[in-house]
Every structure is written in structure tokens, then in C-alpha cells.
Motif scaffolding. Sequence first.
Motif, PDB file in Angstrom:
ATOM      1  N   GLU A 122       0.687  -1.194   0.061  1.00  0.00           N
ATOM      2  CA  GLU A 122      -0.055  -0.236  -0.181  1.00  0.00           C
ATOM      3  C   GLU A 122       0.694   1.222  -0.008  1.00  0.00           C
ATOM      4  OE1 GLU A 122      -2.648  -0.660   3.385  1.00  0.00           O
ATOM      5  OE2 GLU A 122      -4.045  -1.799   2.047  1.00  0.00           O
ATOM      6  N   ARG A 123       1.930   1.176   0.832  1.00  0.00           N
ATOM      7  CA  ARG A 123       2.863   2.372   0.780  1.00  0.00           C
ATOM      8  C   ARG A 123       3.506   2.558  -0.573  1.00  0.00           C
ATOM      9  NH1 ARG A 123       6.963   1.087   4.516  1.00  0.00           N
ATOM     10  NH2 ARG A 123       5.895  -0.617   5.337  1.00  0.00           N
ATOM     11  N   ASN A 124       4.049   1.353  -1.157  1.00  0.00           N
ATOM     12  CA  ASN A 124       4.519   1.441  -2.464  1.00  0.00           C
ATOM     13  C   ASN A 124       3.481   2.077  -3.584  1.00  0.00           C
ATOM     14  OD1 ASN A 124       6.951   0.899  -1.840  1.00  0.00           O
ATOM     15  ND2 ASN A 124       6.758  -1.276  -2.533  1.00  0.00           N
ATOM     16  N   LYS A 125       2.393   1.569  -3.643  1.00  0.00           N
ATOM     17  CA  LYS A 125       1.156   2.313  -4.546  1.00  0.00           C
ATOM     18  C   LYS A 125       0.800   3.868  -4.228  1.00  0.00           C
ATOM     19  CE  LYS A 125      -1.389  -1.928  -5.426  1.00  0.00           C
ATOM     20  NZ  LYS A 125      -2.738  -2.719  -5.285  1.00  0.00           N
ATOM     21  N   SER A 126       0.850   4.019  -2.878  1.00  0.00           N
ATOM     22  CA  SER A 126       0.704   5.367  -2.844  1.00  0.00           C
ATOM     23  C   SER A 126       1.850   6.217  -3.014  1.00  0.00           C
ATOM     24  CB  SER A 126       0.228   5.715  -1.344  1.00  0.00           C
ATOM     25  OG  SER A 126       1.276   5.481  -0.549  1.00  0.00           O
ATOM     26  N   ASN A 127       2.997   5.625  -3.282  1.00  0.00           N
ATOM     27  CA  ASN A 127       4.307   6.536  -3.335  1.00  0.00           C
ATOM     28  C   ASN A 127       4.488   6.541  -4.888  1.00  0.00           C
ATOM     29  OD1 ASN A 127       4.742   7.257  -1.007  1.00  0.00           O
ATOM     30  ND2 ASN A 127       5.903   5.681  -0.307  1.00  0.00           N
ATOM     31  N   GLY A 128       3.907   5.384  -5.582  1.00  0.00           N
ATOM     32  CA  GLY A 128       4.385   5.168  -6.970  1.00  0.00           C
ATOM     33  C   GLY A 128       3.478   5.834  -7.890  1.00  0.00           C
TER      34      GLY A 128
END
Length: 128
Positions: A122-128
Motif C-alpha cells: 500500500e505504501r508503494n502504491k501511494s508513493n508510486g
Amino acid sequence: MIKKILKILVQIAIIYLIYTAGNFISSAVKNYIVIPGNIIGMVILLILLSTNVLKLSVIEETGNFMLKYMGFFFVPLTVGLMNSYSLIRESILQVVVILFVSCVLVMFVSSKVTDVLISYRERNKSNG
């Protein structure tokens, strides 16, 4: 049809090759540390998948099949346990406690690892 059969045979061969490598490593280090070859094979598979050396799509179909019918693979273990009951009769309480504690521990660790992986994704999706 032939193409699908060949694809499955290649997937089985890859999984078997990793399993065989795990057994080879296990037999090579057995004088120093005893780790079953299938466990080493699973670690090798995890490393290969994590580093993208081996893509999940390469073995996914056969892996899903094995997971779907995993219970079938435990039948020999269960029959063997029933046949050797007389050997563990005196320590059955300890065996049950160990099985219960290890089951709870595995469920706890699995849930925590899943939580970490989901939050990471989820962190990678929001940062990406």
C-alpha cells in the motif's frame, strides 16, 4: 494441448530442480547443521522469486495446482503417524502441546508477515 503439457512439464522440472538443489545442499552441510532439503529448497525458491531471477508466472500454474491439492500430500504422513502411534503413546500430551503451540505460532507469524507485506504494498502504491 501439447504446448500446455510442455509448459507444465517445464514448471514441474524447475520446481524439482530447486528441490534437488535443496537436497544436495542439505547433504553437503549435514555434518555441520541438519536442515531438511525441502526447507532449503523452499528458501532457494523464495530467494529466486524475491530477486526476480525466477518470475512467478514461470511456475504459477503448477504451484497453484500443488497448493490446491496440498491436503492429498499429507495422507502418507497421517498414515505413518497412525502406524507409529505405539512409539509416541507415552509422550502424546507433549506432542499435542507442541503441535498446538507451533500451530498458533505459525498462524501469528504468518498474519504479521502478511500485515507487513500488505502495508508495504500500500505504501508503494501511494508513493508510486
